[in-house]
Design an enzyme around this catalytic site. Structure first.
Site, short mmCIF file in Angstrom:
data_model
loop_
_atom_site.label_atom_id
_atom_site.label_comp_id
_atom_site.label_asym_id
_atom_site.label_seq_id
_atom_site.Cartn_x
_atom_site.Cartn_y
_atom_site.Cartn_z
N ASP A 1 -1.96 -1.06 6.15
CA ASP A 1 -1.91 -0.36 7.41
C ASP A 1 -3.51 0.20 7.65
O ASP A 1 -3.70 0.14 8.84
CB ASP A 1 -1.08 0.90 7.62
CG ASP A 1 -1.55 1.96 6.61
OD1 ASP A 1 -1.93 3.19 7.45
OD2 ASP A 1 -2.00 1.93 5.68
N ASP B 1 0.89 -1.27 0.03
CA ASP B 1 0.04 0.10 -0.07
C ASP B 1 0.79 1.21 0.02
O ASP B 1 2.11 1.04 0.36
CB ASP B 1 -1.02 -0.07 1.18
CG ASP B 1 -1.71 1.10 1.41
OD1 ASP B 1 -2.20 1.62 0.31
OD2 ASP B 1 -1.88 1.67 2.34
N ASP C 1 -7.40 -2.27 4.03
CA ASP C 1 -6.11 -3.32 3.58
C ASP C 1 -6.54 -4.78 3.95
O ASP C 1 -5.78 -5.63 3.72
CB ASP C 1 -4.85 -2.88 4.06
CG ASP C 1 -4.40 -1.70 3.21
OD1 ASP C 1 -4.77 -1.40 1.81
OD2 ASP C 1 -3.77 -0.74 3.82
#
Length: 639
Positions: free
Chosen positions: A532, A340, A536
């Site tokens: 995080d 990410d 996700d």
């Protein structure tokens, strides 16, 4: 309430009790060793009284301190249905040695086995040390403000929103927000980093951190059971219970292997009767006993779990929590890494990247902009308000918000527009052409309908983001992807800056999941995902190894992930890979060492070329070498 003197005295008594308990563990081995040495000395000098029944009783008494617990353990295992264990092998081998008159060797085999067990226990305690140390950071009490004063109570009894006080050297008992102006905290228990973490009023603080400077107060935001330290302890305790595939295989192997060894030993004893002319039962029984001692799977059963414990301990020492040895092993196979962007490679915090003033100096330009942004609660406004003026700021009036475009108001007697390109177009303000090429968030400013400049706002890269990508390439992971919900243009720019070849932006959570599923269609891809946020969580669960940023990451992401990086540093992922590979290497070194040495001595023993002493080395000696090899993990560095 206990006084400080009483507390110190209790800690001293506990320490003495601990030392005393540790010494007691070694007493049986010391007694057996002393009696064995004396017995061998009496044999060597052929002392007249040390014959027949005196000699048998002496060596029998030397055997009991170390042999009786093993024989008892073997009997208990048989009663539970586990007949073929290493305890049975050692019992048969040593009692058999007594039966054929090899008393010193019988005592020596059991003594060295007991010493090996003691070394194993010490090594396991050392390997678990970093993990168990986390249990010591569990706060025992909290000073909560109730009925006009601070009261000492259990952290479990503190409610959300209550004010608690933490003195110098004490642990923060619950997660909360700092009420005091500032604090210096040691967060080593949470992050693995021992350097002080400076926190300011309004910022989050986490349970388990140690207050280093002055009395501070916080307002709790979570109950104790939901706090950072409680969650970490739960994950660590569960981690030690989860076995890796290699570890499970070896334990299953030992259960099959041990009965085969027992029947082979019986065969070594009896079958030669039908093929050897000068068959002597005692000689072949001695060879079979050697065969049994060598065949004991102690080295494998001990060293492999110990290797994984060592890896888990080394990782937790470095602020990396694996939720089980299986994930430590899975990490060694990773060849594709998906990341990410926001909160993983970037800080997730807006900062001013560039200021361009037209017709004004920077300070004058920013006075107008700050006056307007002071009326907004937007995250971009907060980032702009971080700018430090050398003089007093202007005040804004008649400020109104234009939906989807920005703000309009009066500053210093002038009409000021602050917003995006749509706002400028609506008021026929011509902007600089260079703004057309900028992909980051732009704040455009016009004063009295004349373009006055712009500010570029961007999310900052984490300090170790660039070095992480370089280090990943060095450890052989070249298939790196970045997936983000941020604008694709910004995502591509960050990817270019970090030299990540594969990047996609403007993705919804389901889009990220679809991208990972596409990668999984290639059977050669072993995928780790680092994220995080709550969004996700689905991808973390779908990946072969899900890695969550544990400092700023959401609770959902941390709970879903297989590995938690407590420091929020992406470079720790490289360290996690190195630790897992070192652990695997040591585990397989131990397997190779155990099988290699045992096979050689087995052949020599069956051929009558090895004595019980060589058998002792092949069993206990190899186990000790494997233990020492596994302990190396605690001393390694992976920088």
């Amino acid at each position: 309430m206990k006084s400080k003197t009483e507390s110190v005295q209790q800690n001293h008594n506990n320490h003495l009790h601990k030392i005393s308990s540790q010494i007691k563990v070694y007493i049986p081995a010391i007694i057996s060793f002393t009696m064995l040495i004396i017995g061998i000395g009496l044999d060597y000098f052929d002392v007249s009284f040390f014959k027949d029944w005196v000699r048998i009783i002496w060596y029998g008494l030397a055997y009991l301190p170390v042999g009786l617990p093993v024989v008892k353990e073997g009997w208990e295992s048989i009663k539970k249905g586990a007949v073929f264990t290493e305890f049975l092998l050692m019992s048969i081998a040593t009692i058999g040695a007594f039966a054929i008159g090899e008393y010193p060797e019988g005592v020596a085999v059991m003594l060295f086995y007991a010493v090996g067990e003691l070394f194993q226990g010490a090594a396991v305690r050392r390997a678990k040390g970093n993990i168990k140390a986390l249990l010591d950071v569990r706060p025992k009490e909290a000073y909560v403000f109730r009925e006009g004063r601070f009261k000492r109570i259990s952290p479990e009894q503190v409610n959300i929103g209550e004010k608690i006080q933490i003195r110098v050297g004490e642990k923060i008992p619950l997660d909360g927000v700092l009420i005091s102006e500032k604090a210096a905290l040691n967060t080593a228990a949470l992050t693995g980093e021992s350097k002080p973490d400076h926190v300011f009023k309004g910022e989050n603080v986490f349970a388990g951190s140690i207050n280093l400077d002055g009395v501070i107060e916080i307002e709790t935001t979570k109950e104790f059971k939901d706090s950072s330290i409680a969650r970490i302890l739960d994950m660590v305790q569960n981690a030690t219970a989860r076995k890796s595939k290699t570890e499970l295989f070896i334990r299953k192997f030992a259960r099959i292997y041990t009965p085969i060894v027992v029947f082979l030993a019986i065969g070594v004893t009896l079958l030669p009767y039908f093929f050897v002319d000068d068959y002597v039962f005692r000689d072949w029984l001695y060879r079979a006993l050697i065969f049994l001692v060598i065949s004991c799977p102690c080295a494998l059963v001990i060293s492999i779990p110990l290797g994984y414990f060592g890896g888990l301990g080394a990782a937790s020492k470095n602020g990396i929590l694996f939720k089980g040895a299986s994930f430590l092993e899975a990490m060694t196979k990773i060849n594709t890494l998906v990341m990410d962007k926001t909160g993983t490679l970037t800080k997730g915090v807006f900062k001013i990247k560039k200021i361009k003033a037209v017709g004004f100096d920077e300070q004058e330009f920013m006075k107008y902009l700050l006056a307007m942004e002071a009326q907004s609660t937007h995250p971009i406004a907060k980032a702009i308000l971080e700018y430090k003026l050398e003089d007093t700021a202007y005040q804004a009036s008649e400020v109104s918000e234009i939906a989807g475009q920005g703000l309009k108001g009066k500053v210093n007697g002038k009409t000021v527009l602050v917003g995006n390109k749509a706002l400028m177009s609506t008021h026929n303000v011509d902007v600089l052409k260079e703004t057309e090429t900028l992909v980051e968030s732009l704040v455009l400013v016009a004063i009295d309908e004349v373009f006055a400049g712009y500010v570029v706002i961007a999310d900052e890269l984490k300090e170790d983001a660039k070095t992480t990508i370089t280090a990943l390439h060095k450890v052989g992971i070249r298939n790196i992807w970045m997936l983000s919900g941020d604008k694709d243009s910004i995502t591509q720019q960050v990817a270019s800056e970090l030299q990540i070849e594969n990047a996609k932006g403007s993705l919804l959570p389901e889009d990220k999941l679809n991208e990972v599923e596409k990668l999984k269609q290639n059977p050669n891809n072993n995928i780790a995902f680092i994220g995080d946020g709550i969004n996700d969580a689905p991808v973390l669960a779908a990946s072969d190894v899900g890695i969550a940023m544990g400092g700023l990451g959401s609770d959902v992401a941390i709970e879903t992930a297989d590995v938690v990086i407590q420091t929020d540093q992406p470079s720790k992922v490289v360290k996690a890979i190195k630790i897992s590979r070192s652990t695997r290497s040591i585990v397989w070194q131990n397997i190779g060492l155990a099988f290699g040495v045992k096979l050689i001595v087995l052949i020599l023993g069956a051929g009558g070329l090895a004595t019980m002493w060589e058998a002792v080395f092949a069993d206990v000696g190899v186990a000790l070498l494997a233990i020492l090899n596994a302990v190396r993990l605690q001393r390694m560095t992976w920088d």
